[in-house]
Scaffold this active site. Structure first.
Site, PDB file in Angstrom:
ATOM      1  N   GLY A 136       0.859  -1.202   0.000  1.00 59.86           N
ATOM      2  CA  GLY A 136       0.000   0.000   0.000  1.00 59.86           C
ATOM      3  C   GLY A 136       0.882   1.234   0.000  1.00 59.86           C
ATOM      4  O   GLY A 136       0.682   2.168   0.772  1.00 59.86           O
TER       5      GLY A 136
ATOM      6  N   THR B 230       0.138   5.901  -1.835  1.00 58.64           N
ATOM      7  CA  THR B 230      -0.569   7.104  -1.366  1.00 58.64           C
ATOM      8  C   THR B 230      -0.652   7.070   0.164  1.00 58.64           C
ATOM      9  O   THR B 230      -0.331   6.067   0.797  1.00 58.64           O
ATOM     10  CB  THR B 230      -2.024   7.180  -1.916  1.00 58.64           C
ATOM     11  OG1 THR B 230      -2.727   5.990  -1.545  1.00 58.64           O
ATOM     12  CG2 THR B 230      -2.060   7.321  -3.432  1.00 58.64           C
ATOM     13  N   GLY B 231      -1.119   8.153   0.752  1.00 56.04           N
ATOM     14  CA  GLY B 231      -1.461   8.200   2.168  1.00 56.04           C
ATOM     15  C   GLY B 231      -0.339   7.779   3.110  1.00 56.04           C
ATOM     16  O   GLY B 231       0.829   8.139   2.918  1.00 56.04           O
TER      17      GLY B 231
ATOM     18  N   LEU C  87      -2.901  -1.076   3.404  1.00 56.81           N
ATOM     19  CA  LEU C  87      -3.902  -1.140   2.335  1.00 56.81           C
ATOM     20  C   LEU C  87      -5.210  -0.501   2.798  1.00 56.81           C
ATOM     21  O   LEU C  87      -5.601  -0.622   3.960  1.00 56.81           O
ATOM     22  CB  LEU C  87      -4.190  -2.591   1.943  1.00 56.81           C
ATOM     23  CG  LEU C  87      -3.038  -3.402   1.352  1.00 56.81           C
ATOM     24  CD1 LEU C  87      -3.496  -4.815   1.045  1.00 56.81           C
ATOM     25  CD2 LEU C  87      -2.494  -2.734   0.092  1.00 56.81           C
TER      26      LEU C  87
ATOM     27  N   TYR D 234     -17.863   4.682  13.093  1.00 59.45           N
ATOM     28  CA  TYR D 234     -16.492   4.232  12.837  1.00 59.45           C
ATOM     29  C   TYR D 234     -16.094   3.097  13.787  1.00 59.45           C
ATOM     30  O   TYR D 234     -16.212   1.931  13.458  1.00 59.45           O
ATOM     31  CB  TYR D 234     -15.483   5.404  12.865  1.00 59.45           C
ATOM     32  CG  TYR D 234     -14.174   4.950  12.238  1.00 59.45           C
ATOM     33  CD1 TYR D 234     -13.882   5.220  10.904  1.00 59.45           C
ATOM     34  CD2 TYR D 234     -13.273   4.148  12.951  1.00 59.45           C
ATOM     35  CE1 TYR D 234     -12.735   4.720  10.296  1.00 59.45           C
ATOM     36  CE2 TYR D 234     -12.131   3.636  12.369  1.00 59.45           C
ATOM     37  CZ  TYR D 234     -11.863   3.937  11.042  1.00 59.45           C
ATOM     38  OH  TYR D 234     -10.731   3.417  10.466  1.00 59.45           O
TER      39      TYR D 234
ATOM     40  N   VAL E 116      -7.171  13.598   5.700  1.00 62.19           N
ATOM     41  CA  VAL E 116      -7.832  13.543   4.399  1.00 62.19           C
ATOM     42  C   VAL E 116      -7.026  12.621   3.481  1.00 62.19           C
ATOM     43  O   VAL E 116      -5.884  12.921   3.151  1.00 62.19           O
ATOM     44  CB  VAL E 116      -7.919  14.942   3.763  1.00 62.19           C
ATOM     45  CG1 VAL E 116      -8.597  14.860   2.395  1.00 62.19           C
ATOM     46  CG2 VAL E 116      -8.646  15.911   4.674  1.00 62.19           C
TER      47      VAL E 116
HETATM   48  P1  NAI Z   1      -4.943   5.350   0.846  1.00 68.17           P
HETATM   49  O1  NAI Z   1      -6.202   5.150   0.067  1.00 68.17           O
HETATM   50  O2  NAI Z   1      -4.234   6.638   0.732  1.00 68.17           O
HETATM   51  O3  NAI Z   1      -3.867   4.202   0.486  1.00 68.17           O
HETATM   52  C1  NAI Z   1      -4.241   2.901   0.151  1.00 68.17           C
HETATM   53  C2  NAI Z   1      -3.091   2.154  -0.503  1.00 68.17           C
HETATM   54  O4  NAI Z   1      -3.506   0.799  -0.728  1.00 68.17           O
HETATM   55  C3  NAI Z   1      -2.657   2.686  -1.875  1.00 68.17           C
HETATM   56  O5  NAI Z   1      -1.258   2.558  -1.991  1.00 68.17           O
HETATM   57  C4  NAI Z   1      -3.336   1.723  -2.860  1.00 68.17           C
HETATM   58  O6  NAI Z   1      -2.677   1.584  -4.114  1.00 68.17           O
HETATM   59  C5  NAI Z   1      -3.233   0.447  -2.065  1.00 68.17           C
HETATM   60  N1  NAI Z   1      -4.199  -0.575  -2.464  1.00 68.17           N
HETATM   61  C6  NAI Z   1      -5.548  -0.570  -2.357  1.00 68.17           C
HETATM   62  N2  NAI Z   1      -6.059  -1.736  -2.799  1.00 68.17           N
HETATM   63  C7  NAI Z   1      -5.014  -2.498  -3.184  1.00 68.17           C
HETATM   64  C8  NAI Z   1      -4.884  -3.815  -3.716  1.00 68.17           C
HETATM   65  N3  NAI Z   1      -5.929  -4.588  -3.929  1.00 68.17           N
HETATM   66  N4  NAI Z   1      -3.632  -4.258  -4.006  1.00 68.17           N
HETATM   67  C9  NAI Z   1      -2.531  -3.489  -3.797  1.00 68.17           C
HETATM   68  N5  NAI Z   1      -2.600  -2.259  -3.271  1.00 68.17           N
HETATM   69  C10 NAI Z   1      -3.824  -1.768  -2.975  1.00 68.17           C
HETATM   70  O7  NAI Z   1      -5.330   5.014   2.349  1.00 68.17           O
HETATM   71  P2  NAI Z   1      -4.764   5.495   3.774  1.00 68.17           P
HETATM   72  O8  NAI Z   1      -5.713   6.484   4.333  1.00 68.17           O
HETATM   73  O9  NAI Z   1      -3.317   5.791   3.720  1.00 68.17           O
HETATM   74  O10 NAI Z   1      -5.020   4.158   4.610  1.00 68.17           O
HETATM   75  C11 NAI Z   1      -4.010   3.217   4.908  1.00 68.17           C
HETATM   76  C12 NAI Z   1      -4.319   2.597   6.258  1.00 68.17           C
HETATM   77  O11 NAI Z   1      -4.293   3.620   7.259  1.00 68.17           O
HETATM   78  C13 NAI Z   1      -5.723   1.962   6.322  1.00 68.17           C
HETATM   79  O12 NAI Z   1      -5.649   0.790   7.099  1.00 68.17           O
HETATM   80  C14 NAI Z   1      -6.529   3.011   7.071  1.00 68.17           C
HETATM   81  O13 NAI Z   1      -7.633   2.487   7.751  1.00 68.17           O
HETATM   82  C15 NAI Z   1      -5.472   3.528   8.039  1.00 68.17           C
HETATM   83  N6  NAI Z   1      -5.769   4.825   8.664  1.00 68.17           N
HETATM   84  C16 NAI Z   1      -6.243   5.887   7.923  1.00 68.17           C
HETATM   85  C17 NAI Z   1      -6.561   7.079   8.555  1.00 68.17           C
HETATM   86  C18 NAI Z   1      -7.092   8.254   7.788  1.00 68.17           C
HETATM   87  O14 NAI Z   1      -7.625   9.172   8.400  1.00 68.17           O
HETATM   88  N7  NAI Z   1      -6.929   8.300   6.488  1.00 68.17           N
HETATM   89  C19 NAI Z   1      -6.394   7.256  10.014  1.00 68.17           C
HETATM   90  C20 NAI Z   1      -5.792   6.107  10.668  1.00 68.17           C
HETATM   91  C21 NAI Z   1      -5.529   4.931  10.004  1.00 68.17           C
HETATM   92 NA    NA Z   2      -1.379   3.945   2.261  1.00 66.79          NA
END
Ligand code: NAI
Ligand code: NA
Length: 396
Positions: A47, A50-51, A138, A234, A273
């Site tokens: 993953g 991004t993020g 992810l 949530y 975000v």
């Molecule tokens: P994001 O959407 O920015 O990143 C997701 C990543 O997963 C990307 O690199 C994407 O390419 C990859 N991905 C998705 N499906 C895939 C697949 N089938 N195969 C390979 N790669 C895949 O998400 P974000 O926000 O960075 O989330 C990452 C983790 O952090 C999650 O577990 C989320 O719950 C957690 N998190 C997020 C918060 C937030 O406020 N955004 C707060 C605390 C935790």
């Molecule tokens: Na990520």
């Protein structure tokens, strides 16, 4: 081509390669400006595009000088059609890493599949031998379980009773009441299957069996807790059940890695975000109030500030990794500060379409949202022709 944003609901259909590149460069510069620990030397980031995952890759490479292998699922560009943002982010990251003399390769495909896991293992064996850090970051609305062939779809719903509260459409600024019906048992199970710990467990099973986890290897997945106002949708809702499962999986993996002195941890991060969080009802209103307060207090962080602090002050201090009573690492400590949360709760009650522009940081929310796709990034000339056909230098 000249690329303009085309927004549809929670996503932007276009992306800007130069804006994405500038975002990555800004994150690299932030990490380089800090006092970084030695940390990881060989990191696998699942993953990574991004993020929080991208921030983890940048911190590993430019904070610790690590070789990094990224796995992600992104859409490549076609003539006249920009790639997804994570494609351009990764292209920019790998270009910078290579220029800095760092190993950086990546795999684009479904991380939930056995095939991509095997491809990753083969690449580690060929190039790195072993990895000492596995970040699991992810976020996906669906997952096909490779053992059963069943595709599970996640839902963002409360459990047990209807949830009614305020939400905001962050594009228009309209605050309204929403009601979400509770999930049934099948929806709960499906959400746990997508966002719980099963796939993390599958990854570790395969990596360990292949002998590619170094002695003392660490694996970290990301979770969220959040405040009372979002709890029913949530943490006590379907996604919260998945996070409970993820956290339980960390304990199981830690047991499994004892013989190689390894450890699995969940880090609870701040609400930010990202593409994933924009789609969750109620959360955008909470984030816009939270941003306002945390910026006023001088304690606002983005993904890169969060992850750099996680590495420097939690994971790689040289001493024991500090955790809460449930064994979780916390970098949501500033978000969850009592004074911050008391203020959010107060502003929450006062928020209406009319008052939110003053009470909350809708502008900051929107800017962060546009930035995800490479738009509204300071210093980028959006009038200029750009080449959408960008290649990822380390793509295998
Ligand atoms: P994001 O959407 O920015 O990143 C997701 C990543 O997963 C990307 O690199 C994407 O390419 C990859 N991905 C998705 N499906 C895939 C697949 N089938 N195969 C390979 N790669 C895949 O998400 P974000 O926000 O960075 O989330 C990452 C983790 O952090 C999650 O577990 C989320 O719950 C957690 N998190 C997020 C918060 C937030 O406020 N955004 C707060 C605390 C935790
Ligand atoms: Na990520």
């Amino acid at each position: 081509m000249i690329i303009e944003p085309r927004i549809r609901g929670f996503i932007c259909l276009t992306t800007h390669p130069k804006g994405c590149e500038q975002n990555v460069i800004n994150q690299i510069n932030y990490v380089k400006s800090k006092n970084n620990p030695k940390g990881t030397q060989k990191a696998l980031i699942i993953g990574a595009s991004t993020g929080f995952g991208l921030a983890s890759r940048i911190t590993s490479a430019f904070g610790s000088g690590a070789s990094t292998l990224g796995v992600y699922f992104e859409k490549p560009p076609a003539a006249g059609k920009p790639a997804s943002a994570g494609w351009y982010n990764t292209a920019a990251f790998e270009k910078q890493a290579h220029e800095a003399g760092l190993y950086a390769k990546s795999i684009n495909g479904d991380a939930f599949s056995d095939e991509i896991k095997q491809k990753t293992i083969d690449l580690i064996k060929a190039d790195l031998g072993q990895v000492d850090l596995v970040i699991y970051s992810l976020a996906s609305p669906r997952r096909t379980n490779p053992k059963t062939g069943i595709t599970h779809n996640s839902v963002l719903k409360p459990i047990g009773e209807v949830f009614s509260n305020k939400t905001v459409d962050f594009h228009t600024g309209v605050v309204s009441e929403i009601s979400i019906n509770p999930a049934n048992e099948e929806e709960i199970a499906n959400t746990v299957a997508v966002m719980g710990g099963e796939d993390w467990q599958f990854w570790i099973n395969d990596l360990k069996a292949a002998g590619v986890l170094a002695d003392g290897a660490l694996t970290v997945a990301y979770s969220y807790i959040g405040p009372a106002v979002t709890e029913k949708v949530y943490r006590k809702g379907t996604i919260g059940r998945a996070k409970d499962h993820l956290e339980a999986t960390a304990k199981h993996i830690s047991e499994q890695l004892k013989d190689i002195n390894g450890k699995a941890l969940v880090s609870v991060n701040k609400a930010l975000v990202t593409q994933a969080s924009s789609a969750i009802p109620v959360i955008p209103l909470y984030i816009s109030l939270l941003y306002k307060i945390m910026k006023e207090e001088g304690i606002h962080e983005g993904c890169i500030e969060q992850i750099q602090r996680l590495f420097e002050q939690r994971l790689y201090t040289g001493g024991d990794i500090p955790t809460d009573a449930e064994g979780r690492v916390r970098v949501d400590d500033w978000e969850m500060r009592e004074d911050v949360q008391a203020k959010v709760a107060e502003l929450w009650l006062q928020s209406t379409t009319e008052t939110l522009p003053q009470l909350g940081d809708l502008k900051g929310y929107r800017a962060d949202f546009m930035n995800l796709f490479g738009f509204e990034v300071p210093g980028v000339n959006y009038q200029e022709d750009v080449d959408e056909m960008v290649a990822i230098p380390g793509l295998v």
